[in-house]
Design an enzyme around this catalytic site. Structure first.
Site, short mmCIF file in Angstrom:
data_model
loop_
_atom_site.label_atom_id
_atom_site.label_comp_id
_atom_site.label_asym_id
_atom_site.label_seq_id
_atom_site.Cartn_x
_atom_site.Cartn_y
_atom_site.Cartn_z
N ASN A 11 6.25 4.19 -6.20
CA ASN A 11 5.23 4.75 -5.31
C ASN A 11 4.67 6.05 -5.89
O ASN A 11 4.49 7.04 -5.18
CB ASN A 11 5.80 4.97 -3.91
CG ASN A 11 4.72 5.18 -2.86
OD1 ASN A 11 3.60 4.73 -3.02
ND2 ASN A 11 5.08 5.88 -1.79
N ASP A 149 7.97 -5.68 -7.55
CA ASP A 149 7.41 -5.71 -6.21
C ASP A 149 6.46 -6.90 -6.13
O ASP A 149 5.34 -6.84 -6.61
CB ASP A 149 6.68 -4.39 -5.93
CG ASP A 149 6.08 -4.34 -4.54
OD1 ASP A 149 6.18 -5.35 -3.81
OD2 ASP A 149 5.50 -3.30 -4.19
N HIS A 251 10.24 2.33 -1.25
CA HIS A 251 11.10 1.23 -1.66
C HIS A 251 12.48 1.78 -2.03
O HIS A 251 12.65 3.00 -2.20
CB HIS A 251 10.54 0.51 -2.89
CG HIS A 251 9.25 -0.20 -2.66
ND1 HIS A 251 9.14 -1.58 -2.65
CD2 HIS A 251 7.99 0.28 -2.44
CE1 HIS A 251 7.88 -1.92 -2.44
NE2 HIS A 251 7.16 -0.82 -2.31
#
Length: 259
Positions: A11, A149, A251
């Site tokens: 992120n 992801d 995450h």
């Protein structure tokens, strides 16, 4: 050959490095760490991870095609034998969504699938990505573990509020069927294989509300393995932060130990 492989959507690699990712890298026993959503150029990624690289980690990265979007990387204890960026797609190879590295007879890929948004051009983009990437995965041979992801919760066990998300990107029937096709083609969702019939373990929680505290999450960070390596997976853990304020991404790392 690597025996412990971890995946984490950072992120934003620069923010993550400043909030705890560097400490995690210094402590992990992983041989390979696959990273998604670096949101940084190769140069910026290298600068953010400078302490880890000084400690011996080897960086392989594919920078985003658009500023602030995507970007994937692989950190390894030793240099890979070969590297490939992209999967032969004219549209996606320069967008920073896939990179793979070869270690002996094992290929490890780091993928960041587009998140999509139902009934918008973003979802159309996601479906184009899935079509091309799925064809690439099915056509390959040999030992491979593709992690990252995937932005798809495969079954009702893979997100807490599945009833409310039946029409949401990430849990649409077409997306879930795409995962079915990969499994039918010989890939194994090794985390699910090691955690059969249980909710989660979730790997992403929204920053909104109390999703993390209530464990109202999604399992969208997968290890999909093909070949003998799939049967060697013996332990899988989601390294969930002890508390909300100790998170360095939305995450959590998903780590699998292979025999």
């Amino acid at each position: 050959m690597p025996t412990i492989v971890s995946t984490i959507n950072a992120n934003g690699i620069r923010a993550a490095a400043g909030k705890g990712m560097l400490a995690w890298l210094a402590a992990t026993e992983a041989d390979v760490v696959c990273v998604q959503e670096t949101r940084a150029t190769d140069e910026q990624t290298r600068a953010a991870l400078a302490p880890a690289l000084a400690d011996g980690w080897i960086l392989t990265s594919a920078e985003p095609g658009a500023k602030g979007r995507a970007g994937v990387a692989i950190l390894s204890r030793r240099a890979p034998d070969a590297v490939r960026i992209g999967f032969g797609s004219a549209e996606f190879d320069r967008t920073g969504r896939y990179v793979e590295a070869v270690f002996d007879e094992l290929t490890i890929g780091s993928v960041y699938v587009p998140s999509g948004e139902e009934n918008t051009p973003r979802q159309d983009e996601k479906y184009r990505f899935l079509a091309e990437f799925g064809a690439y995965l099915k056509a390959g041979t040999g030992e491979i573990v593709v992690v990252g992801d995937w932005n798809i919760a495969h079954t009702e066990l893979d997100l807490k509020n599945w009833k409310a998300n039946r029409r949401s990107a990430g849990f649409l029937p077409e997306e879930r069927a795409w995962i079915d096709e990969l499994l039918a083609a010989g890939y194994v969702d090794v985390v699910r294989a090691l955690h059969p019939g249980v909710a989660g373990p979730y790997s992403w929680w929204s920053y909104r509300g109390r999703a993390f505290d209530n464990d109202s999450g999604w399992r969208i960070d997968y290890h999909l393995a093909r070949g003998e390596v799939a049967g060697r997976a013996k332990q899988a853990v989601v390294e969930r932060a002890p508390s909300y304020d100790q998170r360095w991404s939305d995450h959590a790392p998903v780590t699998v130990q292979y025999r």
